[in-house]
Design a protein around this motif. Structure first.
Motif, mmCIF file in Angstrom:
data_model
loop_
_atom_site.group_PDB
_atom_site.id
_atom_site.type_symbol
_atom_site.label_atom_id
_atom_site.label_comp_id
_atom_site.label_asym_id
_atom_site.label_seq_id
_atom_site.Cartn_x
_atom_site.Cartn_y
_atom_site.Cartn_z
ATOM 1 N N ARG A 150 0.832 -1.213 0.000
ATOM 2 C CA ARG A 150 0.000 0.000 0.000
ATOM 3 C C ARG A 150 0.865 1.261 0.000
ATOM 4 N NH1 ARG A 150 -2.953 -3.055 3.657
ATOM 5 N NH2 ARG A 150 -2.337 -1.771 5.430
ATOM 6 N N GLN A 151 1.939 1.250 0.761
ATOM 7 C CA GLN A 151 2.813 2.420 0.817
ATOM 8 C C GLN A 151 3.526 2.638 -0.521
ATOM 9 O OE1 GLN A 151 1.481 3.954 3.117
ATOM 10 N NE2 GLN A 151 3.150 4.386 4.528
ATOM 11 N N GLU A 153 2.291 1.878 -3.431
ATOM 12 C CA GLU A 153 1.266 2.478 -4.299
ATOM 13 C C GLU A 153 1.137 3.969 -4.034
ATOM 14 O OE1 GLU A 153 -2.517 0.473 -4.090
ATOM 15 O OE2 GLU A 153 -1.593 -1.483 -4.435
ATOM 16 N N ARG A 154 1.112 4.348 -2.765
ATOM 17 C CA ARG A 154 0.993 5.762 -2.417
ATOM 18 C C ARG A 154 2.190 6.557 -2.921
ATOM 19 N NH1 ARG A 154 0.275 6.531 3.632
ATOM 20 N NH2 ARG A 154 -0.343 8.621 3.013
ATOM 21 N N SER A 157 2.041 6.889 -6.709
ATOM 22 C CA SER A 157 0.913 7.678 -7.207
ATOM 23 C C SER A 157 1.201 9.173 -7.159
ATOM 24 C CB SER A 157 -0.340 7.388 -6.382
ATOM 25 O OG SER A 157 -0.239 8.007 -5.091
ATOM 26 N N GLU A 159 1.338 10.822 -4.324
ATOM 27 C CA GLU A 159 0.621 11.366 -3.170
ATOM 28 C C GLU A 159 1.502 12.261 -2.291
ATOM 29 O OE1 GLU A 159 -1.543 9.579 0.814
ATOM 30 O OE2 GLU A 159 -1.695 8.438 -1.042
ATOM 31 N N PHE A 160 2.791 12.026 -2.291
ATOM 32 C CA PHE A 160 3.685 12.778 -1.416
ATOM 33 C C PHE A 160 4.419 13.894 -2.133
ATOM 34 C CE2 PHE A 160 3.110 8.625 0.535
ATOM 35 C CZ PHE A 160 2.670 9.006 1.809
#
Length: 161
Positions: A150-151, A153-154, A157, A159-160
């Protein structure tokens, strides 16, 4: 069930966090040393590890899924592993247009023997644990893998950003 925050728990969590970071760093350095010894890239070593867990030959797309690489990068990884003799490309028997990546059994056996010489069975590491503790460790490892996915993927993506 969530645990109550106490000074003891806070101290244990801080210690666990530190040991987890040390463990991840130690494994990354270990993986690099193994890759250096085998004259492979660290990602190649982990790809071989993941391929050894697959039941059948896989597509380049599956190699990309397993490693988190693009299909282009996965193709280059398979090229390196093929040159090193660890995998071979085969036509899919059901769809001749599809190319499958198959581990070379003899080379994988050599790799397995190398791991056994390097690590032993690891069994003695767990000799002092009860079955319930082993089940807990297995659950923890499974949850760690899921959380890492999951991390990843984040991170990928954006996200950060």
């Amino acid at each position: 069930m969530p645990q109550q925050n106490t000074a003891r728990r806070d101290a244990l969590m801080a210690e666990l966090h530190g040991e987890a970071r040390r463990s991840m760093a130690a494994y990354a350095l270990f993986n690099q040393a193994v890759a250096d010894r085998l004259r492979l890239h660290p990602t190649d070593v982990q790809c071989l590890n993941l391929l050894s867990l697959e039941q059948e030959p896989v597509t380049i797309g599956r190699v990309a899924e397993l490693t988190g690489l693009t299909t282009g990068s996965a193709t280059r990884l398979v090229d390196r592993l093929e040159r090193a003799g660890y995998v071979r490309r085969e036509r899919d028997a059901e769809d001749r247009r599809r190319v499958m990546v198959a581990a070379v059994p003899e080379r994988m056996a050599e790799l397995g023997a190398f791991w056994r010489r390097l690590n032993g069975t690891w069994g003695d590491l767990f000799d002092d644990y009860s079955d319930a503790e082993l089940a807990l460790l297995t659950t923890h490892m499974r949850r760690t893998v899921e959380r890492s996915a999951r991390q990843i993927e984040r991170l990928r993506s954006g996200e950060f950003d």
